[in-house]
Motif scaffolding. Structure first.
Motif, short mmCIF file in Angstrom:
data_model
loop_
_atom_site.label_atom_id
_atom_site.label_comp_id
_atom_site.label_asym_id
_atom_site.label_seq_id
_atom_site.Cartn_x
_atom_site.Cartn_y
_atom_site.Cartn_z
N ALA A 292 34.92 -23.66 -13.63
CA ALA A 292 34.78 -23.04 -12.31
C ALA A 292 34.86 -24.10 -11.23
N ASN A 293 36.09 -24.50 -10.84
CA ASN A 293 36.14 -25.56 -9.82
C ASN A 293 35.58 -25.09 -8.47
N CYS A 294 35.64 -23.78 -8.22
CA CYS A 294 35.08 -23.28 -6.96
C CYS A 294 33.54 -23.39 -6.96
N GLY A 295 32.96 -23.55 -8.14
CA GLY A 295 31.49 -23.66 -8.21
C GLY A 295 30.99 -25.09 -8.13
N ALA B 222 42.79 -22.89 -13.42
CA ALA B 222 42.96 -21.52 -12.90
C ALA B 222 44.28 -20.88 -13.35
N GLY B 223 45.41 -21.45 -12.91
CA GLY B 223 46.70 -20.84 -13.24
C GLY B 223 47.05 -20.99 -14.70
N GLY B 224 46.87 -22.20 -15.24
CA GLY B 224 47.30 -22.50 -16.60
C GLY B 224 46.54 -21.69 -17.65
N GLU C 182 48.46 -35.88 -21.20
CA GLU C 182 49.12 -35.74 -19.89
C GLU C 182 50.63 -35.62 -20.07
N ALA C 183 51.19 -34.56 -19.49
CA ALA C 183 52.65 -34.39 -19.53
C ALA C 183 53.24 -35.37 -18.52
N ILE C 184 54.17 -36.22 -18.97
CA ILE C 184 54.66 -37.25 -18.05
C ILE C 184 56.15 -37.12 -17.69
N PHE D 209 46.33 -22.99 -1.01
CA PHE D 209 45.51 -23.59 -2.08
C PHE D 209 44.30 -22.71 -2.38
N LEU D 210 44.53 -21.56 -2.99
CA LEU D 210 43.43 -20.64 -3.26
C LEU D 210 43.51 -20.09 -4.68
N ALA D 211 42.35 -19.71 -5.19
CA ALA D 211 42.25 -19.32 -6.60
C ALA D 211 42.84 -17.93 -6.89
N ASN D 212 42.66 -17.00 -5.95
CA ASN D 212 43.16 -15.65 -6.21
C ASN D 212 44.68 -15.63 -6.43
N LEU E 85 36.58 -34.66 -4.22
CA LEU E 85 36.05 -33.66 -5.17
C LEU E 85 37.17 -32.71 -5.57
N ARG E 86 37.55 -32.78 -6.84
CA ARG E 86 38.60 -31.88 -7.33
C ARG E 86 38.25 -31.30 -8.70
N ASN E 87 37.55 -32.11 -9.50
CA ASN E 87 37.33 -31.65 -10.89
C ASN E 87 35.93 -32.04 -11.38
N ILE F 216 48.52 -27.94 -22.35
CA ILE F 216 48.36 -29.38 -22.17
C ILE F 216 47.52 -29.63 -20.91
N GLU F 217 46.42 -30.34 -21.07
CA GLU F 217 45.54 -30.62 -19.93
C GLU F 217 45.16 -32.09 -19.97
N LYS F 218 45.38 -32.77 -18.83
CA LYS F 218 45.11 -34.22 -18.85
C LYS F 218 43.62 -34.53 -18.76
N GLY F 219 42.85 -33.61 -18.19
CA GLY F 219 41.40 -33.82 -18.12
C GLY F 219 40.71 -33.45 -19.42
N LEU G 171 54.46 -24.79 -15.33
CA LEU G 171 53.74 -25.87 -14.66
C LEU G 171 52.64 -25.26 -13.80
N SER G 172 51.40 -25.64 -14.06
CA SER G 172 50.29 -25.26 -13.18
C SER G 172 49.41 -26.48 -12.96
N PRO G 173 50.02 -27.54 -12.39
CA PRO G 173 49.30 -28.83 -12.30
C PRO G 173 48.39 -28.94 -11.09
N GLY H 123 50.40 -21.51 -8.84
CA GLY H 123 49.18 -22.15 -8.34
C GLY H 123 49.39 -23.04 -7.13
N ASP H 124 48.47 -23.98 -6.99
CA ASP H 124 48.46 -24.86 -5.82
C ASP H 124 49.75 -25.68 -5.68
N ALA H 125 50.46 -25.85 -6.79
CA ALA H 125 51.63 -26.73 -6.75
C ALA H 125 52.86 -26.07 -6.12
P1 FAD Z 1 43.92 -26.32 -10.94
O1 FAD Z 1 42.96 -25.22 -11.17
O2 FAD Z 1 43.47 -27.46 -10.13
O3 FAD Z 1 44.41 -26.84 -12.36
C1 FAD Z 1 45.36 -27.87 -12.47
C2 FAD Z 1 45.10 -28.64 -13.75
O4 FAD Z 1 46.29 -29.29 -14.13
C3 FAD Z 1 44.06 -29.74 -13.57
O5 FAD Z 1 43.00 -29.57 -14.48
C4 FAD Z 1 44.83 -31.03 -13.84
O6 FAD Z 1 44.06 -31.98 -14.54
C5 FAD Z 1 45.97 -30.53 -14.71
N1 FAD Z 1 47.17 -31.38 -14.65
C6 FAD Z 1 47.83 -31.81 -13.55
N2 FAD Z 1 48.91 -32.53 -13.89
C7 FAD Z 1 48.94 -32.55 -15.24
C8 FAD Z 1 49.81 -33.15 -16.17
N3 FAD Z 1 50.89 -33.84 -15.80
N4 FAD Z 1 49.54 -33.00 -17.50
C9 FAD Z 1 48.45 -32.30 -17.90
N5 FAD Z 1 47.59 -31.71 -17.05
C10 FAD Z 1 47.84 -31.83 -15.73
N6 FAD Z 1 39.72 -21.47 -4.05
C11 FAD Z 1 39.25 -20.28 -3.64
O7 FAD Z 1 40.02 -19.33 -3.55
N7 FAD Z 1 37.92 -20.10 -3.35
C12 FAD Z 1 37.02 -21.11 -3.44
O8 FAD Z 1 35.82 -20.92 -3.19
C13 FAD Z 1 37.48 -22.38 -3.84
N8 FAD Z 1 36.63 -23.40 -3.93
C14 FAD Z 1 37.09 -24.60 -4.39
C15 FAD Z 1 36.20 -25.65 -4.50
C16 FAD Z 1 36.62 -26.88 -4.95
C17 FAD Z 1 35.67 -28.01 -5.05
C18 FAD Z 1 38.00 -27.06 -5.33
C19 FAD Z 1 38.47 -28.38 -5.85
C20 FAD Z 1 38.90 -26.02 -5.22
C21 FAD Z 1 38.45 -24.78 -4.74
N9 FAD Z 1 39.33 -23.72 -4.59
C22 FAD Z 1 38.86 -22.52 -4.15
C23 FAD Z 1 40.77 -23.86 -4.89
C24 FAD Z 1 41.11 -23.35 -6.29
O9 FAD Z 1 40.25 -23.96 -7.20
C25 FAD Z 1 42.55 -23.67 -6.60
O10 FAD Z 1 43.36 -23.00 -5.67
C26 FAD Z 1 42.97 -23.26 -7.99
O11 FAD Z 1 42.17 -23.89 -8.94
C27 FAD Z 1 44.43 -23.62 -8.25
O12 FAD Z 1 44.78 -23.40 -9.57
P2 FAD Z 1 45.87 -24.33 -10.27
O13 FAD Z 1 46.02 -23.84 -11.68
O14 FAD Z 1 47.07 -24.40 -9.43
O15 FAD Z 1 45.25 -25.77 -10.27
#
Ligand code: FAD
Length: 642
Positions: free
Chosen positions: A40-43, A10-12, A79-81, A298-301, A131-133, A31-34, A109-111, A281-283
């Motif tokens: 669409a993690n929300c899906g 989402a953020g990255g 993976e960034a370590i 912890f939300l996508a918007n 359930l995360r990914n 850089i993505e470790k997955g 950082l958007s981990p 992001g969530d971090a």
């Molecule tokens: P993420 O989208 O989780 O991305 C982080 C990425 O960083 C991951 O892919 C991870 O592998 C990678 N990463 C981490 N560390 C490293 C590293 N050291 N090196 C390389 N890569 C790394 N939010 C809503 O608002 N509405 C919803 O309906 C909703 N439903 C959801 C349903 C599920 C099942 C889940 C899991 C989440 C849901 N969310 C929802 C939350 C939303 O998905 C997150 O808030 C959003 O994705 C956060 O974005 P992010 O970029 O911070 O993290």
């Protein structure tokens, strides 16, 4: 300029694309470790449940298409370590174990966050998931189909836990939920969560509330979930959905400041405590716009909004500030929509913030237009200024637009008076000329200016009634279907003739079905000189739903899922035969839009007027109707066929 972005979802991914739009010539490495980016993690819950049938639809972009379109060096399975801030370098480990370094000018950082997995006995047994990914999703989906899973236990009744409950149920799995709190969906207040619980129970989900898991046991092919209470639940799989933690491992290698809520600290430009390192992001943690205290959201918007801002700040300098998020969230729970924004009453209480609350029940659109559905809005606000703190809304349609309107007002530091000023679209299929949001504002206005003193269901439940009179202002018929213990029934339209029965020296509590007639009765009494008259906020509907939830909590061990949980038929084989051959009259009743006990009253009225042996078919939208209909048929000797 060389930008390195860690995390490709989402953020990255959003930040990477925006950075490229801002800077066509810079070097961008994602850089993505997955294995996947920008999915669409929300899906994911909906793919597991089969609502999204094609796995490919989860992928908004592939690493190759994204890299090509935005000219970005996308490195999945990397993976960034470690971060070396002195040399502006980052150590990255490939999937083959090889570690290499990259330099950066700007690092983002958007981990994300990682699911909480407590060190409980047996937690690593096969069949226990988080359930995360996409990888988790594939594991869960394969496990369900390979092992032909029939039963699942979800630990944690948050938004994702409940989305999964619905999806597993839709996949034909019997679902139980274990929740440590005394209610589901912790951002909601108890009385609002009670409606969600009612919906879950009606759909046949078993709820274990105020129960915590002590461990898991594998017995042959089956799992046993052990509760601290000593109970055990046999199941085929377990989904842990007990929350997430901000992912700060990498940030800590750079001595980036971790804030008091446990997330990466950032300033208003989303830069961390270390120059040239940003985070979104969530971090991250960020001050809540209402409480000004740091919190994790912890939300996508917000993740997407922060990503856009940070890309601008990394490229153009620190010009754009982030305002913070108030936590606006929504979920579909079976046939119900549940949404909240800002601060619920219980959080305000915890934070010692003086507040007032109001509950209003409306129809989603004009009651006379077919298909109107019940909707409940609870708002919290400052009792003096009327500043809005939060809102929760539960219903079946139009919940999203109401909460979205209210969230805009809260973010703009608006008041309950702004709810009244909203100029909304109106035509009968969509709303009412007095929209539920406006009604919430009008009622709150009446509370603040003293024309409608209220008491919450909880304060009333705890109140000493020895020196008080409780008046039920509904009709005799409504009263006969259930009332608050000790209430005297004086229907609103007869109130003026019964004033001599109402003592002037006592506290008077009034209520009706949802609050309006209670308010009208209150105005009559106050207009006749009664000094101490309170209306029960949200009326019998709120009170009875909250009390039913409390009773469930007390008696949940002896509660069994009702056989008639809407999914099943009550037909015995004899009935089924007679059902096939029945050629008599079926009276069809539309009770949609009516609040409890309206549908039961309509049913009674019809049954009173038909001939023995004839049938009725009733369609209703009130969430409690199935339960009420079953109970009413049982006590009146009518047969509920299905
Ligand atoms: P993420 O989208 O989780 O991305 C982080 C990425 O960083 C991951 O892919 C991870 O592998 C990678 N990463 C981490 N560390 C490293 C590293 N050291 N090196 C390389 N890569 C790394 N939010 C809503 O608002 N509405 C919803 O309906 C909703 N439903 C959801 C349903 C599920 C099942 C889940 C899991 C989440 C849901 N969310 C929802 C939350 C939303 O998905 C997150 O808030 C959003 O994705 C956060 O974005 P992010 O970029 O911070 O993290």
């Amino acid at each position: 300029m060389k930008y390195i972005i860690i995390g490709g979802v989402a953020g990255g991914a959003t930040a990477a694309a925006r950075t490229r739009r801002n800077d066509e010539n810079g070097e961008i490495i994602l850089i993505e470790k997955g294995e996947y980016i920008s999915y669409a993690n929300c899906g994911l819950p909906y793919y597991i449940g089969g609502v999204i049938d094609n796995r490919e639809k989860l992928f908004v972009q592939t690493p190759a298409t994204f890299g090509k379109r935005f000219n970005i060096d996308v490195r999945v399975k990397n993976e960034a370590i470690r971060i070396d801030t002195a040399h502006h370098t980052i150590a990255i480990r490939q999937s083959d174990g090889v570690v290499y370094n990259e330099t950066y000018d700007k690092l983002l950082l958007s981990p994300g966050a990682s699911p909480v997995k407590p060190p409980l006995e047996g937690i690593d047994n096969e069949g226990i998931f988080t359930l995360r990914n996409v990888k988790d999703t594939d594991h869960i989906k394969n496990f369900i189909s390979n092992k032909k899973i029939k039963r699942a236990v979800i630990v944690g009744a948050g938004f994702i836990g409940l989305e999964m409950a619905e999806n597993l149920h839709n996949a034909g799995i019997e679902v139980s939920i274990v929740e440590m709190a005394n209610q589901v969906m912790s951002p909601l207040d108890y009385s609002m969560a009670a409606y969600v619980q009612q919906e879950l129970l009606q759909k046949g989900v078993k709820l274990y509330l105020e129960k915590s898991v002590s461990g898991f046991r594998k017995i042959d092919e089956q799992l046993q979930v052990m509760l601290k209470s000593g109970e055990t639940i046999d199941t085929d799989m377990v989904l842990l959905s007990i929350g997430v933690r901000a992912e700060t491992t990498l940030a800590k290698t750079a001595d980036v400041k971790i804030g008091e809520a446990g997330g990466i600290w950032v300033d208003e430009y989303l830069q961390t405590s270390v120059q040239d390192i940003y985070a979104v992001g969530d971090a991250i943690e960020f001050p809540h716009p209402v409480t000004h205290k740091p919190w994790l959201n912890f939300l996508a918007n917000p993740a997407n909004r922060q990503a856009r801002i940070v890309a601008d700040n990394m490229v153009f300098g620190h010009n754009t500030t982030y305002e913070g998020a108030i936590g606006t969230a929504i979920a579909k729970v079976f046939d119900m929509t549940v949404a909240s924004t800002g601060l619920a009453a219980k959080r305000l209480k915890q934070m010692d913030i003086n507040y007032c609350s109001s509950v209003t029940h409306s129809a989603s659109h004009a009651g006379y237009y077919p298909g109107a559905m019940p909707m409940t809005i609870k708002i919290t606000f400052d009792p003096q200024s009327g500043r809005l703190f939060g809102a929760q809304c539960i219903g079946h349609e139009g919940v999203d637009k109401r909460i979205d309107q209210i969230s805009v007002i809260i973010k703009n530091e608006g008041t309950i008076y702004d709810l009244m000023k909203l100029e909304q679209t109106y035509a009968p299929p969509f709303s009412s000329a007095k929209d539920p949001v406006a009604i919430a504002g009008y009622v709150a206005g009446n509370i603040i200016n003293g024309t409608m003193p209220v008491i919450t269901w909880r304060d009333f439940y705890k109140a000493d009634l020895s020196d008080a009179m409780l008046i039920d202002t509904r009709t005799q018929e409504e009263y006969s279907f259930g009332a608050i213990g000790g209430a005297v029934n004086i229907p609103l339209d007869e109130l003026r003739e019964h004033l001599d029965e109402i003592p002037r020296d006592k506290t008077i509590y009034v209520y009706c079905a949802v609050g309006l007639r209670g308010y009208l009765a209150q105005r009559i009494l106050m207009g006749r000189g009664y000094k101490n008259v309170s209306n029960i906020s949200g009326g019998y509907k709120t009170y009875s739903t909250a009390i039913a939830a409390l009773k469930y909590l007390e008696n949940q061990n002896s509660f069994s899922v009702p056989e008639n949980n809407l999914q099943k038929s009550l037909l015995t084989s004899d009935d089924a035969q007679s059902e096939l051959t029945y050629t008599g009259t079926i009276h069809k009743i539309d009770a949609c839009g009516l609040q409890c006990p309206g549908p039961v009253m309509k049913m009674k009225k019809t049954i009173d007027s038909i001939t023995e042996g004839e049938r009725i078919q009733i369609t209703a939208t009130d969430a409690g109707f199935a339960r009420d209909a079953e109970a009413w048929c049982r006590t009146t000797g009518n047969k509920l066929i299905s």
